[in-house]
Design a protein around this motif. Sequence first.
Motif, PDB file in Angstrom:
ATOM      1  N   LEU A  25       0.827  -1.202   0.000  1.00 42.51           N
ATOM      2  CA  LEU A  25       0.000   0.000   0.000  1.00 42.51           C
ATOM      3  C   LEU A  25       0.855   1.243   0.000  1.00 42.51           C
ATOM      4  N   LEU A  26       0.392   2.256  -0.697  1.00 44.25           N
ATOM      5  CA  LEU A  26       1.079   3.535  -0.665  1.00 44.25           C
ATOM      6  C   LEU A  26       1.074   4.115   0.728  1.00 44.25           C
ATOM      7  N   PRO A  27       2.114   4.881   1.096  1.00 49.95           N
ATOM      8  CA  PRO A  27       2.032   5.627   2.347  1.00 49.95           C
ATOM      9  C   PRO A  27       0.849   6.566   2.325  1.00 49.95           C
ATOM     10  N   GLY A  28       0.258   6.816   3.459  1.00 50.02           N
ATOM     11  CA  GLY A  28      -0.940   7.641   3.528  1.00 50.02           C
ATOM     12  C   GLY A  28      -0.671   9.053   3.964  1.00 50.02           C
ATOM     13  N   PHE A  29      -1.736   9.762   4.270  1.00 50.43           N
ATOM     14  CA  PHE A  29      -1.667  11.149   4.688  1.00 50.43           C
ATOM     15  C   PHE A  29      -2.238  11.253   6.079  1.00 50.43           C
ATOM     16  N   ARG A  30      -1.948  12.291   6.809  1.00 55.89           N
ATOM     17  CA  ARG A  30      -2.433  12.438   8.172  1.00 55.89           C
ATOM     18  C   ARG A  30      -3.946  12.446   8.217  1.00 55.89           C
ATOM     19  N   ARG A  31      -4.489  11.724   9.203  1.00 62.14           N
ATOM     20  CA  ARG A  31      -5.934  11.673   9.353  1.00 62.14           C
ATOM     21  C   ARG A  31      -6.496  13.062   9.609  1.00 62.14           C
ATOM     22  N   ARG A  63      -1.782  23.514  -5.605  1.00 63.69           N
ATOM     23  CA  ARG A  63      -1.230  22.661  -6.654  1.00 63.69           C
ATOM     24  C   ARG A  63       0.299  22.700  -6.604  1.00 63.69           C
ATOM     25  N   ASP A  64       0.844  22.368  -5.450  1.00 57.62           N
ATOM     26  CA  ASP A  64       2.296  22.399  -5.309  1.00 57.62           C
ATOM     27  C   ASP A  64       2.837  21.058  -4.837  1.00 57.62           C
ATOM     28  N   TRP A  65       2.049  19.991  -5.034  1.00 59.87           N
ATOM     29  CA  TRP A  65       2.481  18.666  -4.607  1.00 59.87           C
ATOM     30  C   TRP A  65       3.349  18.029  -5.684  1.00 59.87           C
ATOM     31  N   THR A  66       4.332  17.260  -5.248  1.00 56.39           N
ATOM     32  CA  THR A  66       5.189  16.500  -6.144  1.00 56.39           C
ATOM     33  C   THR A  66       5.070  15.019  -5.798  1.00 56.39           C
ATOM     34  N   VAL A  67       5.532  14.175  -6.704  1.00 52.81           N
ATOM     35  CA  VAL A  67       5.538  12.738  -6.443  1.00 52.81           C
ATOM     36  C   VAL A  67       6.350  12.437  -5.188  1.00 52.81           C
ATOM     37  N   GLN A  68       7.482  13.095  -5.049  1.00 57.40           N
ATOM     38  CA  GLN A  68       8.340  12.866  -3.890  1.00 57.40           C
ATOM     39  C   GLN A  68       7.626  13.173  -2.581  1.00 57.40           C
ATOM     40  N   ARG A  69       6.865  14.265  -2.549  1.00 52.07           N
ATOM     41  CA  ARG A  69       6.121  14.622  -1.338  1.00 52.07           C
ATOM     42  C   ARG A  69       5.031  13.609  -1.028  1.00 52.07           C
ATOM     43  N   VAL A  70       4.325  13.151  -2.072  1.00 47.67           N
ATOM     44  CA  VAL A  70       3.248  12.182  -1.865  1.00 47.67           C
ATOM     45  C   VAL A  70       3.805  10.866  -1.330  1.00 47.67           C
ATOM     46  N   LEU A  71       4.904  10.402  -1.885  1.00 47.50           N
ATOM     47  CA  LEU A  71       5.485   9.137  -1.449  1.00 47.50           C
ATOM     48  C   LEU A  71       6.030   9.210  -0.033  1.00 47.50           C
ATOM     49  N   ALA A  72       6.274  10.412   0.453  1.00 44.27           N
ATOM     50  CA  ALA A  72       6.798  10.581   1.808  1.00 44.27           C
ATOM     51  C   ALA A  72       5.700  10.692   2.871  1.00 44.27           C
ATOM     52  N   VAL A 118      -1.897  14.768  -9.507  1.00 45.00           N
ATOM     53  CA  VAL A 118      -2.020  15.019 -10.950  1.00 45.00           C
ATOM     54  C   VAL A 118      -1.710  16.480 -11.196  1.00 45.00           C
ATOM     55  N   ASP A 119      -0.629  16.745 -11.903  1.00 44.36           N
ATOM     56  CA  ASP A 119      -0.196  18.121 -12.185  1.00 44.36           C
ATOM     57  C   ASP A 119      -0.128  18.954 -10.899  1.00 44.36           C
ATOM     58  N   GLY A 120       0.366  18.346  -9.835  1.00 46.87           N
ATOM     59  CA  GLY A 120       0.550  19.059  -8.572  1.00 46.87           C
ATOM     60  C   GLY A 120      -0.666  19.080  -7.669  1.00 46.87           C
ATOM     61  N   GLU A 121      -1.812  18.532  -8.108  1.00 52.37           N
ATOM     62  CA  GLU A 121      -3.025  18.501  -7.295  1.00 52.37           C
ATOM     63  C   GLU A 121      -3.131  17.166  -6.581  1.00 52.37           C
ATOM     64  N   LEU A 122      -3.174  17.210  -5.263  1.00 58.29           N
ATOM     65  CA  LEU A 122      -3.263  15.999  -4.459  1.00 58.29           C
ATOM     66  C   LEU A 122      -4.694  15.474  -4.449  1.00 58.29           C
ATOM     67  N   LEU A 123      -4.859  14.173  -4.744  1.00 59.63           N
ATOM     68  CA  LEU A 123      -6.157  13.514  -4.735  1.00 59.63           C
ATOM     69  C   LEU A 123      -6.137  12.438  -3.658  1.00 59.63           C
ATOM     70  N   VAL A 124      -7.112  12.506  -2.746  1.00 60.30           N
ATOM     71  CA  VAL A 124      -7.185  11.559  -1.632  1.00 60.30           C
ATOM     72  C   VAL A 124      -8.533  10.855  -1.677  1.00 60.30           C
ATOM     73  N   ARG A 183       5.347  15.658 -11.082  1.00 59.44           N
ATOM     74  CA  ARG A 183       4.182  16.191 -10.375  1.00 59.44           C
ATOM     75  C   ARG A 183       2.921  15.362 -10.629  1.00 59.44           C
ATOM     76  N   THR A 184       3.094  14.160 -11.158  1.00 62.59           N
ATOM     77  CA  THR A 184       1.946  13.301 -11.449  1.00 62.59           C
ATOM     78  C   THR A 184       2.270  11.845 -11.129  1.00 62.59           C
ATOM     79  N   LEU A 185       1.516  11.300 -10.176  1.00 57.63           N
ATOM     80  CA  LEU A 185       1.592   9.886  -9.821  1.00 57.63           C
ATOM     81  C   LEU A 185       0.173   9.370  -9.688  1.00 57.63           C
ATOM     82  N   VAL A 186      -0.175   8.354 -10.470  1.00 58.58           N
ATOM     83  CA  VAL A 186      -1.544   7.843 -10.482  1.00 58.58           C
ATOM     84  C   VAL A 186      -1.557   6.364 -10.121  1.00 58.58           C
ATOM     85  N   GLN A 187      -2.748   5.910  -9.716  1.00 55.53           N
ATOM     86  CA  GLN A 187      -2.961   4.509  -9.373  1.00 55.53           C
ATOM     87  C   GLN A 187      -4.248   4.022 -10.048  1.00 55.53           C
TER      88      GLN A 187
END
Length: 203
Positions: free
Chosen positions: A6-12, A24-33, A44-50, A93-97
């Motif tokens: 599973l991908l790492p998640g985000f704070r509840r 719209r300043d998210w990167t793949v590196q930030r999401v994976l962290a 997607v293009d810096g927009e975080l989708l949860v 700036r784009t990582l999809v599943q």
Amino acid sequence: MVGHELLPGFRRGAHIMGMPQAARDWTVQRVLALPEDGNRHEVVDGELLVTPSPTFHHQDAVLALARRLDPFVRSVGTGYLSISPADIELDERTLVQPDLFVFELPGGRRPERWKDINRILLAIEVLSPSSARADRFVKRRRYQRQGIPEYWIVDLDSRLVERWRPGDERPEILSETLAWQVAEDAQPFELHLPAFFAEVLEG
């Protein structure tokens, strides 16, 4: 099919589930962290989708599609089928599943890492209430811009499939038969949609 952790998640509580992050300043590196919280995180293009964990019918649809597509893709020999969770990085700036996807085998072999995947032949998303906006608009536009030849949106509520290709301004709406010609010299994949939806939704 390729397994993956599973991908790492985000704070509840940081976002309303299923809603995009405004900045719209998210990167793949930030999401994976991000720390794990059980949600799916894409950018997607810096927009975080949860989006939250999928429903039972959603997962049933994914499994039913995989059971039908996997032997076909293997018989044709031009690609490989996998399911998410996966880290498909289109740019920094784009990582999809995608729920399911077929990709060209890099060098004719199964990849060791998600990063080794260079070309997606088919992406499929099964709609959930929390993912409809992202699947129909945000991700669809990005998949088209990437030049992915086929993108299917499976709408369980309406019992239909929306098919998008790179140049389409409107989807092809399919409610009877879905046919996919993956190679000119191969038999097409065909899915009888009423029977598929009956299996998934009615048992």
